[in-house]
Design a protein around this motif. Structure first.
Motif, PDB file in Angstrom:
ATOM      1  N   ARG A   1       0.841  -1.199   0.000  1.00  0.00           N
ATOM      2  CA  ARG A   1       0.000   0.000   0.000  1.00  0.00           C
ATOM      3  C   ARG A   1       0.870   1.241   0.000  1.00  0.00           C
ATOM      4  NH1 ARG A   1      -4.829  -0.803   4.392  1.00  0.00           N
ATOM      5  NH2 ARG A   1      -5.738  -2.648   3.452  1.00  0.00           N
ATOM      6  N   GLU A   2       0.430   2.213  -0.754  1.00  0.00           N
ATOM      7  CA  GLU A   2       1.144   3.487  -0.724  1.00  0.00           C
ATOM      8  C   GLU A   2       0.700   4.266   0.498  1.00  0.00           C
ATOM      9  OE1 GLU A   2       1.120   5.906  -4.184  1.00  0.00           O
ATOM     10  OE2 GLU A   2       1.190   4.164  -5.505  1.00  0.00           O
ATOM     11  N   ARG A   3       1.642   4.755   1.230  1.00  0.00           N
ATOM     12  CA  ARG A   3       1.324   5.552   2.413  1.00  0.00           C
ATOM     13  C   ARG A   3       1.087   6.989   1.972  1.00  0.00           C
ATOM     14  NH1 ARG A   3       1.655   2.774   7.197  1.00  0.00           N
ATOM     15  NH2 ARG A   3       2.933   0.921   7.022  1.00  0.00           N
ATOM     16  N   PRO A   4       0.059   7.639   2.533  1.00  0.00           N
ATOM     17  CA  PRO A   4      -0.179   9.027   2.155  1.00  0.00           C
ATOM     18  C   PRO A   4       0.962   9.917   2.628  1.00  0.00           C
ATOM     19  CG  PRO A   4      -1.662   8.350   3.926  1.00  0.00           C
ATOM     20  CD  PRO A   4      -0.904   7.131   3.490  1.00  0.00           C
ATOM     21  N   VAL A   5       1.285  10.877   1.809  1.00  0.00           N
ATOM     22  CA  VAL A   5       2.364  11.798   2.134  1.00  0.00           C
ATOM     23  C   VAL A   5       1.798  12.899   3.024  1.00  0.00           C
ATOM     24  CG1 VAL A   5       4.038  13.420   1.192  1.00  0.00           C
ATOM     25  CG2 VAL A   5       3.506  11.305  -0.035  1.00  0.00           C
ATOM     26  N   THR A   6       2.428  13.123   4.162  1.00  0.00           N
ATOM     27  CA  THR A   6       1.997  14.157   5.083  1.00  0.00           C
ATOM     28  C   THR A   6       2.860  15.390   4.865  1.00  0.00           C
ATOM     29  OG1 THR A   6       1.403  12.482   6.690  1.00  0.00           O
ATOM     30  CG2 THR A   6       1.614  14.727   7.494  1.00  0.00           C
ATOM     31  N   VAL A   7       2.191  16.510   4.636  1.00  0.00           N
ATOM     32  CA  VAL A   7       2.889  17.775   4.416  1.00  0.00           C
ATOM     33  C   VAL A   7       2.488  18.711   5.550  1.00  0.00           C
ATOM     34  CG1 VAL A   7       3.201  19.709   2.843  1.00  0.00           C
ATOM     35  CG2 VAL A   7       2.807  17.417   1.940  1.00  0.00           C
ATOM     36  N   SER A   8       3.468  19.369   6.150  1.00  0.00           N
ATOM     37  CA  SER A   8       3.164  20.285   7.245  1.00  0.00           C
ATOM     38  C   SER A   8       2.430  21.517   6.706  1.00  0.00           C
ATOM     39  CB  SER A   8       4.447  20.725   7.954  1.00  0.00           C
ATOM     40  OG  SER A   8       5.192  21.585   7.118  1.00  0.00           O
ATOM     41  N   PHE A   9       1.717  22.185   7.585  1.00  0.00           N
ATOM     42  CA  PHE A   9       0.965  23.381   7.203  1.00  0.00           C
ATOM     43  C   PHE A   9       1.917  24.432   6.642  1.00  0.00           C
ATOM     44  CE2 PHE A   9      -0.639  27.609   8.198  1.00  0.00           C
ATOM     45  CZ  PHE A   9      -1.863  27.569   7.563  1.00  0.00           C
ATOM     46  N   GLU A  10       3.046  24.613   7.310  1.00  0.00           N
ATOM     47  CA  GLU A  10       4.011  25.635   6.879  1.00  0.00           C
ATOM     48  C   GLU A  10       4.547  25.328   5.484  1.00  0.00           C
ATOM     49  OE1 GLU A  10       4.097  24.187   9.890  1.00  0.00           O
ATOM     50  OE2 GLU A  10       3.476  25.891  11.101  1.00  0.00           O
ATOM     51  N   ALA A  11       4.861  24.060   5.213  1.00  0.00           N
ATOM     52  CA  ALA A  11       5.388  23.687   3.897  1.00  0.00           C
ATOM     53  C   ALA A  11       4.337  23.918   2.814  1.00  0.00           C
ATOM     54  CB  ALA A  11       5.836  22.241   3.902  1.00  0.00           C
ATOM     55  N   ALA A  12       3.093  23.576   3.094  1.00  0.00           N
ATOM     56  CA  ALA A  12       2.022  23.789   2.111  1.00  0.00           C
ATOM     57  C   ALA A  12       1.784  25.276   1.886  1.00  0.00           C
ATOM     58  CB  ALA A  12       0.736  23.119   2.586  1.00  0.00           C
TER      59      ALA A  12
ATOM     60  N   SER B   1      -9.190  25.549   0.121  1.00  0.00           N
ATOM     61  CA  SER B   1      -8.929  24.162  -0.241  1.00  0.00           C
ATOM     62  C   SER B   1     -10.090  23.541  -1.003  1.00  0.00           C
ATOM     63  CB  SER B   1      -8.608  23.339   1.003  1.00  0.00           C
ATOM     64  OG  SER B   1      -9.571  23.535   2.009  1.00  0.00           O
ATOM     65  N   ALA B   2     -11.269  24.150  -0.952  1.00  0.00           N
ATOM     66  CA  ALA B   2     -12.421  23.667  -1.715  1.00  0.00           C
ATOM     67  C   ALA B   2     -13.439  24.785  -1.846  1.00  0.00           C
ATOM     68  CB  ALA B   2     -13.060  22.462  -1.026  1.00  0.00           C
ATOM     69  N   VAL B   3     -14.094  24.821  -2.997  1.00  0.00           N
ATOM     70  CA  VAL B   3     -15.185  25.753  -3.221  1.00  0.00           C
ATOM     71  C   VAL B   3     -16.454  24.915  -3.222  1.00  0.00           C
ATOM     72  CG1 VAL B   3     -16.209  27.438  -4.792  1.00  0.00           C
ATOM     73  CG2 VAL B   3     -13.724  27.281  -4.573  1.00  0.00           C
ATOM     74  N   ARG B   4     -17.275  25.079  -2.201  1.00  0.00           N
ATOM     75  CA  ARG B   4     -18.504  24.273  -2.105  1.00  0.00           C
ATOM     76  C   ARG B   4     -19.550  24.720  -3.107  1.00  0.00           C
ATOM     77  NH1 ARG B   4     -19.976  22.704   4.084  1.00  0.00           N
ATOM     78  NH2 ARG B   4     -18.129  21.447   4.478  1.00  0.00           N
TER      79      ARG B   4
ATOM     80  N   VAL C   1     -16.946  28.501   0.943  1.00  0.00           N
ATOM     81  CA  VAL C   1     -15.633  27.943   0.625  1.00  0.00           C
ATOM     82  C   VAL C   1     -15.062  27.278   1.873  1.00  0.00           C
ATOM     83  CG1 VAL C   1     -15.020  29.551  -1.223  1.00  0.00           C
ATOM     84  CG2 VAL C   1     -14.492  30.148   1.124  1.00  0.00           C
ATOM     85  N   GLU C   2     -14.228  26.274   1.661  1.00  0.00           N
ATOM     86  CA  GLU C   2     -13.495  25.661   2.768  1.00  0.00           C
ATOM     87  C   GLU C   2     -12.086  26.236   2.743  1.00  0.00           C
ATOM     88  OE1 GLU C   2     -13.528  21.404   2.719  1.00  0.00           O
ATOM     89  OE2 GLU C   2     -15.705  21.323   2.585  1.00  0.00           O
ATOM     90  N   VAL C   3     -11.658  26.755   3.893  1.00  0.00           N
ATOM     91  CA  VAL C   3     -10.334  27.360   3.992  1.00  0.00           C
ATOM     92  C   VAL C   3      -9.538  26.581   5.023  1.00  0.00           C
ATOM     93  CG1 VAL C   3      -9.029  29.468   4.454  1.00  0.00           C
ATOM     94  CG2 VAL C   3     -11.280  29.614   3.376  1.00  0.00           C
ATOM     95  N   THR C   4      -8.339  26.149   4.640  1.00  0.00           N
ATOM     96  CA  THR C   4      -7.457  25.412   5.531  1.00  0.00           C
ATOM     97  C   THR C   4      -6.589  26.402   6.288  1.00  0.00           C
ATOM     98  OG1 THR C   4      -7.423  23.543   4.021  1.00  0.00           O
ATOM     99  CG2 THR C   4      -5.669  23.638   5.673  1.00  0.00           C
ATOM    100  N   PHE C   5      -6.757  26.412   7.603  1.00  0.00           N
ATOM    101  CA  PHE C   5      -5.930  27.232   8.489  1.00  0.00           C
ATOM    102  C   PHE C   5      -5.028  26.302   9.290  1.00  0.00           C
ATOM    103  CE2 PHE C   5      -9.809  29.803   7.927  1.00  0.00           C
ATOM    104  CZ  PHE C   5      -9.244  30.974   7.456  1.00  0.00           C
ATOM    105  N   ARG C   6      -4.112  26.857  10.045  1.00  0.00           N
ATOM    106  CA  ARG C   6      -3.200  26.047  10.849  1.00  0.00           C
ATOM    107  C   ARG C   6      -3.971  25.160  11.830  1.00  0.00           C
ATOM    108  NH1 ARG C   6       1.944  26.994  11.751  1.00  0.00           N
ATOM    109  NH2 ARG C   6       1.754  29.174  11.242  1.00  0.00           N
TER     110      ARG C   6
END
Length: 136
Positions: free
Chosen positions: A66-77, A112-115, A120-125
């Motif tokens: 199985r491929e493991r999902p890649v985790t990216v930190s908030f700061e890196a994104a 991160s998404a437009v409903r 809208v969905e906004v990704t915050f820390r």
């Protein structure tokens, strides 16, 4: 010879014992779904009991890794976004995917998404928030 409607020994998940089962479904010549003759519970065939039908070579086929999902930190994104184009959040404004938003309470985030035309969905820390947009 094992066939649909025939009997095989399998481990019953309800009785927690190796018992006789009736074959309900077969794939590639081996039972995959069985019904316990004691409790009538239907479950996958568990052929790891003595006397049960087995694969010809005795081994299960290897499972693909199985491929493991890649985790990216908030700061890196956030670094990948164009921070120079950050806009102060207002419910009257309209936003598009990946727009950087500066919210007075939650800080910097990105869409991160437009409903729909009004949300809208906004990704915050701290969390992903659903915010209003295009309110006139």
């Amino acid at each position: 010879m094992i066939k649909v409607g025939g009997e095989v020994d399998s481990f019953c998940t309800k009785c927690e014992m190796a018992l006789a089962h009736t074959v309900i479904a077969m794939v590639e010549g081996r039972p995959v779904k069985v019904e316990c003759n004691t409790c009538h519970g239907v479950h996958r065939f568990r052929g790891d009991v003595p006397g049960a039908a087995r694969r010809p070579n005795g081994a299960a086929p290897p499972r693909p890794a199985r491929e493991r999902p890649v985790t990216v930190s908030f700061e890196a994104a956030l670094r990948e976004k164009n921070l120079a184009m950050a806009r102060r959040y207002s419910p009257r404004e309209s936003y598009q995917l990946d727009d950087v938003v500066e919210h007075p309470t939650f800080g910097l985030g990105w869409v991160s998404a437009v409903r729909d035309a009004t949300k809208v969905e906004v990704t915050f820390r701290s969390d992903v928030k659903v915010l209003v947009q295009g309110k006139r």
